[in-house]
Each structure stands twice: as C-alpha cells, then as structure tokens.
Design an enzyme around this catalytic site. Structure first.
Site, PDB file in Angstrom:
ATOM      1  N   SER A 197      30.860 -39.922 -23.282  1.00 28.79           N
ATOM      2  CA  SER A 197      31.953 -39.458 -22.435  1.00 28.79           C
ATOM      3  C   SER A 197      31.636 -39.669 -20.955  1.00 28.79           C
ATOM      4  CB  SER A 197      32.235 -37.985 -22.755  1.00 28.79           C
ATOM      5  OG  SER A 197      33.421 -37.545 -22.159  1.00 28.79           O
ATOM      6  N   HIS A 393      36.295 -36.470 -30.399  1.00 31.64           N
ATOM      7  CA  HIS A 393      35.473 -36.734 -29.217  1.00 31.64           C
ATOM      8  C   HIS A 393      34.059 -36.165 -29.348  1.00 31.64           C
ATOM      9  CE1 HIS A 393      35.116 -37.945 -25.010  1.00 31.64           C
ATOM     10  NE2 HIS A 393      34.562 -36.769 -24.732  1.00 31.64           N
TER      11      HIS A 393
END
Length: 439
Positions: A197, A393
C-alpha cells in the site's frame, strides 16, 4: 488536549462502524450467520481444548504485547534493532531478521501500519519469516510517526510541527535513509524491496523525485499499490473521513489512530466484531480468509499511528485523480511549486524492475487504477491479479492462505522456487518469467 483528540477520533471510528453496519445489511447476512456459527462452535469447544489449543491462546495473548524485535526472537530468528536518522531529523527504528551474508530485502509497511505487519501472523504465514527462510537478510522499515518512529533530533511528538509531513516526505527522506543504512551495514550495492500500500506510494515518490535510488534496488515487489485512486472516489468511508477533516473538530487533528482503535475494539466482544466489520468496510470483505482468532494479535500492533496529513494527502489524490505532492492553498502552491497545482510525479522515472500484485476486492486499490499505474511506470516487468475474487487490501498481509495464493508467486518471480508442477519446475527461468509477465 490529548483526551479531547481521542474522543474526536472515537467519534470518527463510531461513524465508520455505523457505515459498516449499513454496508453489511445491504450485502446480506450470510457472512454474519457463518461467523455466528463459528463463534458458537468456539464457545462449545473451550472445555475440550487440547494442549495445543491452550498453547495457541497463550501465544496469541503474548504476541499481542511483544515488540517486533522480541516477536521475531521468540520464534527463533536472529533479531536486531537499528536506528536511522533522516536528513530532516526524524529518528526511525528498523527491525532486522539477520542472515549474515545473504542478499538484503527491505519491507515497508502501509498507512497506519508498522514493521509488525510483516510478522504479526507468525512464521507460518507472514512474509518476513518466509523471506528469511529463503535466505534473505530481511529488514523491516518504520515510517516517521508510527509507534516505533516517534523521535526527532529537535522536535517533540507533542508539537504539531512534528506531524507536518505526508508520504511525500517518507519517500523523499525516510526510504533513502533506510536504504543507505541497509547497504552500508550489509556491504551490498543493491537490495530487494517490497512495499504494501503506502509502502509502494512512498517508493514511487522516491524513485521519481530522487532517481539515483533506482540504481540501489534490484527489484520492487508492489503489493496493493496505493498510487492512482480515481475509482476510489465513491468509497463511503472516504466521504466520511473527508467530511470529518473539513469539520471544525477534524481540522485540528495532527495525528491519528495511536491507540484509539485498540481501545474501542477491546471494550467488548461486540465492539471487536464491529471493528472487524469497520476494517472490512474500508478494505473489502473476506471472512473466509480472515483468522478471527488472530485479531487480538493484530489489534496489539495495528493501527500503529499516522499523521493526519498522510490521510489528507491520499484523499487529495482520490478527489483530484492526480498522483502529485500535497496541495496547499493556491498562493502557497505558487510559492512551493510555481504553479496553482503541484506537478504530477513522473512515474516513467521509476526504472526499478517492478512486479505488481493486486486484487479485485481491494476497495482502496481498484484494478483499473492499478493497471493505469502500470501503464505509466517506467519498468513494469510483471503483474499478478490474485485469483480469489474476495481477496482484499489487508489479505496481502493477513489472509490465512496468503502464502499459497500470493507469496509463492513472489518467490517464483524472485527465482527462489519453481512453478507448481514437476513439469513446470523443469522449465527455463525465462519461460517462467515470461508466463508471469503475461498473467
């Protein structure tokens, strides 16, 4: 003042939980029913616990409180702590799983995370241990502002000036300082890098703004890269957080998620479940790959603290559709950038061989945005869409089967293991690499 900020953030978290409950009701109750059945089974089986079960419960409690270096040492790996000072005075902590003479591999965490993200699920799951097992000298970075990097040569973390940074500064100063330190200590001219990320965001900032660092990295493994975010604009949480920052209360916030989330989630079993729902609402729902028993360990380390400006910067690129430095007022932008808008980062200057891993259920990194990013990067050597449709995620770090679904592929890219079948194992490295590039 500190108490007031905590109450403000608890209100924000409460709003996020409320949104999550609405989302869950709209999606349907199948996951809830399945999870309730699992909870009933767990309650019924407590009396029938085996010694292994009791040991697991003990380990979970212990692992939730240990620092990263002690967590690494607990599981039999050689652990070290290093401190690095950046050009602008921030003192960062790095954790190392030492393999003397082995190629160095730097792992960099995402937003509100820390080095713990790469070890928190234990030796049988987490990436840092897997890389150490495959003969890498593993280094774990901690960006300024998280629980391990809250020091400065002149500034105090209680001062607002300490928190005047975004992931731009992490890319400009933190990553270069950590890379230089790793190379100096190990004697290697280059290292491997993997980011999750924001760990990708800051890396691409570094390579585009300080292109000399391209030559210090052998390969970049980009996990759920949070770079382009046009498709994330309608995310309900983004709207809620944006409204919060624009409010009189939220506009004064300088730091976030430094214990508030943990406090709320540990109040009762119900608040713990609501917190899980809140996380799913942000990153994507995937109950099948979420190890509920490990959530207390996750809570012990995550979230690890973040500057509000980092979150605001992400909201800016979501709303504007531009991957660019932080935007201030028009007048200040003119002073800093000589334009009313900050210039876009030039991703074509990122020449490190980059392998991109992404998923369809990642609510923060939409596949369309990831593919657009790949088109603009200077040297994308491959991309891999995780086959499981529900993969979210945080599954890049927390999924039960993340080794099988993702990390094995990474090891194939790195040349550490052959493809799955015996026939594939006999193929040339070029054929294996070619298959990856086309996937």
């Amino acid at each position: 003042m500190r108490c007031s900020l905590r109450m403000q953030l608890l209100l924000l978290l409460g709003l996020c939980v409320f949104i999550s409950r609405i989302q869950g009701q709209l999606i349907g109750g199948e996951e809830d029913e399945e999870d309730e059945e699992e909870e009933e089974e767990e309650e019924e089986s407590v009396e029938d616990e085996t010694p292994e079960d009791r040991l697991q419960r003990k380990n979970i409690k212990q692992d939730s409180t240990l620092s990263v270096d002690k967590l690494i040492a607990k599981y039999g790996y050689e652990s070290e702590v290093h401190h690095v000072t950046t050009e602008d005075g921030y003192i960062l902590t790095m954790h190392r799983i030492r393999k003397q003479g082995a190629p160095p591999f730097l792992l960099q965490h995402g937003l509100v995370d820390s080095s713990a993200g790469f070890v928190v699920m234990g030796p049988n799951v987490s990436l840092a241990y897997l890389l150490a097992d495959h003969n890498y000298d593993v280094w774990l970075g901690n960006a300024r502002g998280n629980r391990y990097s809250r020091n400065h040569t002149t500034l105090d973390p209680d001062e607002s000036k300490f928190w005047d940074f975004s992931w731009h500064e992490i890319g400009m100063y933190d990553l270069p300082a950590m890379i230089d330190h790793v190379l100096k200590v190990t004697g290697f001219p280059k290292l491997h890098y993997a980011g999750h990320s924001q760990g990708c965001t800051s890396f691409f900032v570094m390579c585009s703004m300080r292109p000399a660092y391209n030559d210090k990295v052998v390969s970049m493994q980009a996990l759920a890269p949070a770079v382009y975010a046009k498709e994330t604009e309608d995310h309900p949480y983004i709207r809620a957080i944006s409204l919060y920052f624009n409010s009189l209360v939220g506009s004064s916030i300088r730091e976030m998620f430094n214990g508030e989330f943990r406090f709320l989630c540990r109040m009762t079993e119900e608040t713990e479940r609501l917190c899980i729902e809140a996380v799913f609402g942000i990153v994507g729902r995937n109950w099948n790959e979420f190890n509920r028993k490990m959530f207390p360990v996750i809570l012990g380390h995550y979230p690890a603290g973040v500057a509000a400006k980092q979150v605001k910067h992400f909201i800016q690129i979501i709303k504007s559709g531009r991957f660019a430095p932080y935007s201030y007022s028009s007048n200040k932008n003119m002073q800093l950038y000589r334009d009313h808008l900050p210039p876009r980062y030039n991703l074509s200057l990122v020449t490190v061989p980059t392998f991109v891993y992404y998923s369809t259920n990642d609510l923060l990194c939409h596949p369309k945005d990831v593919e657009s990013m790949c088109d603009d990067l200077g040297n994308v050597t491959g991309k891999y869409l995780v086959p499981q449709k529900e993969f979210n995620h945080m599954d890049f770090l927390w999924a039960i089967d993340v080794r099988k679904m993702l990390y094995r592929r990474m090891l194939q890219v790195l040349g550490k293991v052959p493809e799955g079948s015996p026939e594939e194992a006999n193929r040339s490295r070029r054929e294996i690499r070619g298959k990856f590039i086309r996937s």
